[in-house]
Design an enzyme around this catalytic site. Structure first.
Site, PDB file in Angstrom:
ATOM      1  N   ASP A 409       0.832  -1.186   0.000  1.00 49.22           N
ATOM      2  CA  ASP A 409       0.000   0.000   0.000  1.00 49.22           C
ATOM      3  C   ASP A 409       0.878   1.252   0.000  1.00 49.22           C
ATOM      4  O   ASP A 409       1.868   1.327   0.731  1.00 49.22           O
ATOM      5  CB  ASP A 409      -0.894  -0.023   1.248  1.00 49.22           C
ATOM      6  CG  ASP A 409      -1.820   1.165   1.321  1.00 49.22           C
ATOM      7  OD1 ASP A 409      -2.691   1.290   0.448  1.00 49.22           O
ATOM      8  OD2 ASP A 409      -1.668   1.966   2.266  1.00 49.22           O
ATOM      9  N   GLU A 438       1.674   0.332  -5.011  1.00 51.37           N
ATOM     10  CA  GLU A 438       1.229   1.624  -5.530  1.00 51.37           C
ATOM     11  C   GLU A 438       2.430   2.563  -5.595  1.00 51.37           C
ATOM     12  O   GLU A 438       2.845   3.112  -4.572  1.00 51.37           O
ATOM     13  CB  GLU A 438       0.156   2.210  -4.620  1.00 51.37           C
ATOM     14  CG  GLU A 438      -1.125   1.389  -4.584  1.00 51.37           C
ATOM     15  CD  GLU A 438      -2.152   1.987  -3.636  1.00 51.37           C
ATOM     16  OE1 GLU A 438      -3.246   2.345  -4.090  1.00 51.37           O
ATOM     17  OE2 GLU A 438      -1.841   2.101  -2.428  1.00 51.37           O
TER      18      GLU A 438
END
Length: 716
Positions: A409, A438
């Site tokens: 994340d 990400e």
């Protein structure tokens, strides 16, 4: 907030530099000299800088020799006022990192039936105690002894299985109680660590899946534990729980496959689970009252209790999660877990901040916590003991839970060295694991060339990135509901579509793209974040009927599954998942977030279409090249217009059964004819809303393309 009343404050900001703040309400904040004392020895400090603040006068002083963090010093001003020297910004210096880096593997608890050893890294603490609570509720406290490299240790005799424990840490005269950061089991709602017998949670690895040869061989399906089974039509007994993944041969109320049976039948290779480690935002004793995606990490190495049948039993959540992973493995499905090492739920309440205040988080030039994550804190992964914790945690999940990959994340918060070290560690334990994240550029105070973000992908080894360029060019902007990409009818996206289908490594047949390898590109149009594609279209294409919008989503999924790179599907997008327009459903009710199995049954034809596309991708290596060179050698574009892109995978017999493959994407609202690359017979595998590895029909020279559709043709 805990405070100590002091006449003035002094902070050790470097090993030989002290910052002193004198309040202006006495002596106008003036002092011509300062003295440092330790064990009846004293030393005058040299004042190197004086600054006027609003309510205080700031003095920067230097010491003649480096100070020791573990010593207790006193500062005396010219008016004979005294204060303790607090640990300040020194803990964020490189020298501190060098002096106190501990590379041992015994942090946390080492259990045996005869004794338990505890080791805590707390270099800035002046004292550490452990609070032990028996299963009957009796509380005892014991002092730990300072050991090497900032660690504190104690060994307690006897069998302490199921005893709860916390650490009491004194830093700058303030005592704080904290859970062990390395705790592998916790009490309900994370109030304490729990000592468990590792032998009682050991699961035999019955199903050993072959290593993933190339990242592009993966087809990822993103799931939330609770969403998966909570719907009334799921046919699953353990609704919202880990054990839902152990139920085999479940069906919907209409008798159609659901749950694990559905995942296996669909044909995806990897299930990506939203966070399964312990998180805040849901009362584990009453989980139905709240919902959360899980991006509020509290204990990084313990499973979340709200997904357990018995969250009050620390063993249950461990055993149940392991059973779920084993069950997925048994069906040939690999497991990626979503990990959140970029921030914590609440910085002030975190074990990191309570045990070593100021060390684990980044701070700006004013000494304030940075906020690149948008949630109030950024983990300082570049610091040695932070990096060690992340790598240790990754290794723990690999060895203890046998997972097959990690989704990071907000990976752009993390530094490149940490991500490369993770890749190296993972390869030493379980080669073939996927690492993806990400890679957004985020405003966190490390240099841009050190961030693990898309623009630095060449500097990371074996890391894949969510390709937001692919997403936005195919679907349209995530942040502007009315922005339309190629499949939503934007006629100006063909150039970007060419780059996207080619793995984002080339633009057209030449030039540079986002990545040096298609293995870097995670291709997607929808994830748990933001609006589902169906909900976006309900707003920006409200004038179109449902049949047309469904064809647009089918076209988008076709592009995801047939493009070079790693395809990624959000659970339910294959049957037009809706969250009723909720853009950010991270804490919305189950009836917004659940996987609607009745909706799956209603859209069985599209599910079958997607299943066929997955089978086709898996059947031939030309859909999943692993290098830029292969794409440049074999991929040729031969038709492009405002609405249509056609390309040819030439001479690809060595990668599968077929020698030549043609893929055509058409987003227009009119039927068109496409002239094929040669006059020989072409077998059609995908046409309009049908797909199969068994040819549907044959054509020569020309194919008629229906509105908003994909075609795949092959020659043997």
């Amino acid at each position: 907030m805990l405070v100590v009343k002091r006449d003035f404050e002094a902070f050790l900001d470097k090993m030989d530099e002290i910052t002193i703040l004198l309040p202006k309400n006495t002596f106008n904040g003036d002092s011509a000299q300062f003295t440092l004392t330790y064990n009846d020895k004293s030393e005058p400090l040299t004042i190197t800088d004086v600054q006027q603040l609003e309510n205080a006068k700031k003095y920067v002083c230097s010491s003649a020799y480096p100070l020791k963090v573990e010593n207790s010093y006193t500062i005396i001003d010219e008016h004979n006022r005294k204060t303790d020297l607090q640990i300040g910004a020194v803990i964020r210096t490189e020298l501190f990192d060098e002096l106190f880096f501990y590379d041992g593997n015994d942090l946390g608890v080492t259990y045996s039936q005869e004794e338990c050893s505890f080791c805590l890294w707390a270099p800035s603490a002046s004292a550490v105690k452990i609070k032990i609570t028996t299963p009957e509720g009796k509380v005892s406290k014991y002092s730990l002894l300072r050991s090497e490299k900032g660690t504190w240790r104690i060994t307690l005799k006897g069998d302490l299985e199921k005893y709860e424990y916390t650490f009491l840490v004194c830093v700058n005269l303030i005592w704080r109680e904290a859970i062990d950061p390395y705790a592998t089991a916790v009490s309900v709602n994370s109030s304490a660590g729990v000592i468990v017998n590792p032998e009682r949670v050991k699961k035999e690895k019955k199903y050993s899946l072959p290593a993933l040869l190339n990242p592009t061989d993966a087809i990822i399906y993103e799931l939330h534990i609770r969403d998966f089974s909570i719907h009334p039509s799921s046919g699953i007994k353990h609704k919202g729980k880990y054990l839902a993944f152990t139920e085999k041969n479940t069906t919907t109320i209409n008798g159609k496959p659901s749950g694990l049976l559905y995942l296996k039948d669909l044909g995806v290779t990897h299930v990506e689970l939203l966070p399964v480690n312990d998180f805040g935002g849901v009362d584990e004793e009453n989980p139905s009252a709240q919902y959360n995606w899980g991006y509020n990490p509290i204990c990084f190495n313990s499973p979340e209790g709200s997904y357990s049948e018995n969250p009050s039993d620390p063993y249950s959540r461990i055993v149940e999660l392991k059973k779920a992973i084993q069950s997925l493995h048994e069906e040939g499905l690999k497991v990626i877990i979503d990990v959140v090492y970029n921030h914590v739920y609440v910085r002030e309440d975190s074990s990191f901040e309570k045990i070593v205040p100021g060390y684990y988080f980044r701070h700006d030039e004013h000494g304030m916590p940075s906020n690149g994550t948008g949630v109030g804190n950024d983990i300082a992964s570049e610091r040695k003991m932070v990096r060690k914790f992340i790598i240790d945690s990754i290794a723990f999940w690999l060895t203890e839970y046998d997972v097959d990959g990690f989704r990071f994340d907000l990976m752009g918060i993390l530094d490149i060295t940490t991500m490369n070290s993770i890749r190296e560690k993972v390869d030493s334990i379980k080669p073939g694991c996927l690492l993806l994240g990400e890679g957004w550029e985020l405003n966190t105070p490390i240099p841009s060339n050190e961030k693990a973000m898309i623009s630095n992908s060449k500097l990371t080894n074996g890391i894949s990135y969510f390709n937001d360029y692919f997403r936005d060019q195919i679907k349209g902007s995530t942040f502007n509901l009315f922005d339309r990409g190629y499949v939503l009818g934007n006629k100006h996206k063909i150039i970007s579509l060419k780059q996207s289908v080619a793995g984002s490594v080339i633009s057209g047949n030449e030039g540079k793209g986002l990545f040096h390898s298609p293995s870097c590109s995670v291709n997607y149009v929808e994830s748990h974040d933001n609006h589902t594609m169906w909900d976006k279209m309900n707003v920006c294409l409200a004038h179109e009927n449902e049949v047309v919008r469904k064809k647009r989503q089918q076209l988008a999924i076709s592009i995801v599954l047939l493009s070079q790179g790693i395809p990624f599907l959000h659970a339910g997008q294959e049957f037009f998942r809706t969250k009723n327009g909720d853009e950010n459903s991270y804490r919305s009710p189950d009836n917004i977030n659940w996987l609607d199995w009745a909706r799956k049954d209603e859209n069985e034809s599209t599910v079958k279409f997607v299943k066929g596309l997955i089978s086709i991708r898996k059947s031939h290596g030309a859909f999943r090249f692993s290098s830029r060179e292969q794409i440049k050698e074999h991929l040729v574009f031969f038709k492009e217009s405002e609405n249509t892109l056609a390309y040819h995978l030439t001479n690809v017999k060595k990668y599968g059964e077929w020698k030549d493959i043609v893929i055509i994407h058409h987003s227009g609202l009119e039927n068109i004819k496409i002239e094929l690359p040669n006059d020989q017979e072409w077998k059609v595998l995908v046409y309009d809303q049908k797909s199969s590895i068994t040819p549907l029909f044959s054509v020569k020279k020309i194919i008629d393309m229906p509105i908003i559709s994909t075609a795949v043709l092959m020659q043997q």
